[in-house]
Write an enzyme that holds these catalytic residues in place. Structure first.
Site, short mmCIF file in Angstrom:
data_model
loop_
_atom_site.label_atom_id
_atom_site.label_comp_id
_atom_site.label_asym_id
_atom_site.label_seq_id
_atom_site.Cartn_x
_atom_site.Cartn_y
_atom_site.Cartn_z
N GLY A 14 0.79 -1.23 0.00
CA GLY A 14 0.00 0.00 0.00
C GLY A 14 0.82 1.28 0.00
O GLY A 14 0.29 2.35 0.30
N THR A 16 1.89 3.05 -2.50
CA THR A 16 1.38 4.04 -3.45
C THR A 16 0.13 4.71 -2.90
O THR A 16 -0.04 5.92 -2.99
CB THR A 16 1.11 3.39 -4.82
N LYS A 37 8.92 8.59 -7.89
CA LYS A 37 9.14 7.15 -7.79
C LYS A 37 10.49 6.93 -8.47
O LYS A 37 10.57 6.77 -9.71
CB LYS A 37 8.02 6.40 -8.52
N ASP A 54 2.34 3.23 -10.75
CA ASP A 54 2.58 4.06 -9.56
C ASP A 54 2.95 5.48 -9.97
O ASP A 54 2.47 6.46 -9.39
CB ASP A 54 3.73 3.48 -8.71
N GLY A 116 9.48 4.54 -2.37
CA GLY A 116 10.53 3.57 -2.63
C GLY A 116 10.02 2.40 -3.45
O GLY A 116 8.83 2.28 -3.72
N GLY A 118 9.51 -1.51 -3.35
CA GLY A 118 9.47 -2.62 -2.39
C GLY A 118 9.74 -2.14 -0.97
O GLY A 118 9.32 -1.06 -0.58
N ASN A 175 -2.00 -0.67 7.37
CA ASN A 175 -2.86 -0.80 6.19
C ASN A 175 -3.43 -2.22 6.06
O ASN A 175 -2.68 -3.19 5.91
CB ASN A 175 -2.05 -0.44 4.93
N PRO A 204 -8.76 0.10 7.12
CA PRO A 204 -9.31 -1.25 6.98
C PRO A 204 -9.02 -1.78 5.57
O PRO A 204 -8.48 -1.05 4.73
CB PRO A 204 -10.82 -1.03 7.15
N1 LIG Z 1 -6.39 -1.05 2.54
C1 LIG Z 1 -6.46 -1.77 1.42
N2 LIG Z 1 -7.56 -2.53 1.14
C2 LIG Z 1 -7.65 -3.26 0.02
N3 LIG Z 1 -6.70 -3.32 -0.91
C3 LIG Z 1 -5.59 -2.57 -0.71
C4 LIG Z 1 -5.40 -1.77 0.45
N4 LIG Z 1 -4.20 -1.15 0.36
C5 LIG Z 1 -3.66 -1.54 -0.79
N5 LIG Z 1 -4.49 -2.40 -1.45
C6 LIG Z 1 -4.24 -3.05 -2.74
O1 LIG Z 1 -3.05 -3.78 -2.63
C7 LIG Z 1 -2.31 -3.68 -3.83
C8 LIG Z 1 -0.93 -3.13 -3.53
O2 LIG Z 1 -1.07 -1.77 -3.13
P1 LIG Z 1 -0.02 -0.69 -3.62
O3 LIG Z 1 0.13 -0.77 -5.09
O4 LIG Z 1 -0.36 0.65 -3.02
O5 LIG Z 1 1.29 -1.31 -2.92
P2 LIG Z 1 2.78 -0.83 -3.01
O6 LIG Z 1 3.39 -1.06 -1.68
O7 LIG Z 1 2.81 0.54 -3.54
O8 LIG Z 1 3.42 -1.86 -4.06
P3 LIG Z 1 4.77 -1.71 -4.95
O9 LIG Z 1 5.88 -2.28 -4.12
O10 LIG Z 1 4.48 -2.50 -6.17
O11 LIG Z 1 4.97 -0.25 -5.24
C9 LIG Z 1 -3.13 -2.81 -4.78
O12 LIG Z 1 -3.91 -3.63 -5.62
C10 LIG Z 1 -4.01 -2.02 -3.84
O13 LIG Z 1 -5.21 -1.62 -4.44
C1 LIG Z 2 7.73 -5.27 -8.96
C2 LIG Z 2 7.27 -4.77 -7.62
N1 LIG Z 2 5.94 -4.22 -7.73
C3 LIG Z 2 8.22 -3.71 -7.07
N2 LIG Z 2 8.27 -2.60 -7.99
C4 LIG Z 2 9.62 -4.25 -6.81
C5 LIG Z 2 9.64 -5.18 -5.65
C6 LIG Z 2 11.01 -5.73 -5.39
C7 LIG Z 2 11.06 -6.69 -4.23
C8 LIG Z 2 12.39 -7.32 -4.10
C9 LIG Z 2 12.49 -8.18 -2.86
O1 LIG Z 2 12.43 -7.66 -1.74
O2 LIG Z 2 12.58 -9.40 -2.99
MG LIG Z 3 3.64 1.25 -5.28
#
Ligand SMILES: Nc1ncnc2c1ncn2[C@@H]1O[C@H](COP(=O)(O)OP(=O)(O)OP(=O)(O)O)[C@@H](O)[C@H]1O
Ligand SMILES: C[C@H](N)[C@H](N)CCCCCC(=O)O
Ligand SMILES: [Mg+2]
Length: 230
Positions: A14, A16, A37, A54, A116, A118, A175, A204
């Protein structure tokens, strides 16, 4: 002017959503805000260009327009670990161009919200990782904890690693990424008792069609002083 670095307990937790909510909340304070990003792995081809989702969401949320090269200096087509994605494109991710791009964004806006790739220690090249990038930028951190079984360990390790690098954990977000997590509230309480930084939000699990998060879903109070001009 300051920025903030959003990291997470993992990929897909979560970050993003939180970065967009931070941008919304900072805009609501009358600030000029831009997202960044630095490294994006996983792109769609749009009109002959690689575009990461993102990056598109951060740009859509910002109220300052900035060149793609500054918002997202490195992008790779495959949704895999960044240093591997880079190697497969015969590229090496370098910190210096990212810091230079950040400095440009800093000139354009009151606040730069950096997402960041991951988690905190994801490698960026054979020698450096996301923690080195955060140190090079010198930003306060927001840790997104994806609530699921195992997140207590991941959150506490991340908080410890952030402190070990001499960085400030400005706050964290609980989250709800698992719709059926058992005893979610008890797990959040365990983190509140162990992480000294303020919890900025407890979200939630949100239905897919619940829409984008809004500024109202984040308590900026504890970190706002960092973004107000003195
Ligand atoms: N509170 C929530 N409830 C339901 N779904 C969620 C929630 N938070 C995030 N998600 C879903 O989880 C997925 C991952 O969320 P997000 O893309 O924000 O993660 P991220 O940490 O930014 O991932 P990345 O490492 O790829 O950048 C998305 O499909 C998002 O819609
Ligand atoms: C592709 C993904 N959504 C992210 N952009 C990159 C996540 C890298 C995770 C690497 C790791 O910790 O194993
Ligand atoms: Mg993201």
């Amino acid at each position: 002017m300051p920025g903030i670095f959003v990291t997470g307990t993992d990929t897909g937790v979560g970050k993003t959503r939180v970065a967009v909510a931070l941008i919304e909340a900072l805009k609501a304070q009358g600030l000029r805000v831009v997202g960044m990003k630095p490294v994006a792995a996983g792109c769609d081809e749009v009109a002959g260009e690689w575009l990461n989702e993102d990056v598109a969401r951060l740009r859509a949320a910002a109220n300052v327009a900035a060149p793609m090269a500054w918002v997202n200096p490195y992008r790779f087509p495959e949704p895999i670990a960044p240093h591997i994605a880079a190697a497969r494109q015969n590229t090496r991710i370098e910190l210096a161009p990212i810091v230079a791009a950040y400095r440009e964004l800093e000139r354009l806006a009151d606040c730069v919200v950096v997402e960041g790739a991951g988690g905190f220690r994801v490698p960026l090249n054979e020698a450096e990782d996301s923690a080195d990038l955060a140190v090079a930028l010198g930003l306060p951190m927001v840790l997104v904890v994806g609530l699921r079984l195992g997140c207590l360990n991941h959150a506490l390790l991340s908080a410890e690693a952030i402190a070990a690098r001499g960085l400030t954990l400005a706050g964290w977000v609980a989250n709800g990424i698992d719709p059926i997590m058992a005893l979610r509230a008890e797990n959040v309480r365990a983190l509140r008792e162990r992480i000294a930084a303020p919890c900025l939000a407890e979200w939630p699990w949100l239905e897919k069609n619940a829409g984008e998060v809004t500024s109202a879903m984040l308590d900026l109070g504890p970190i706002l002083p960092r973004f107000v001009r003195r």
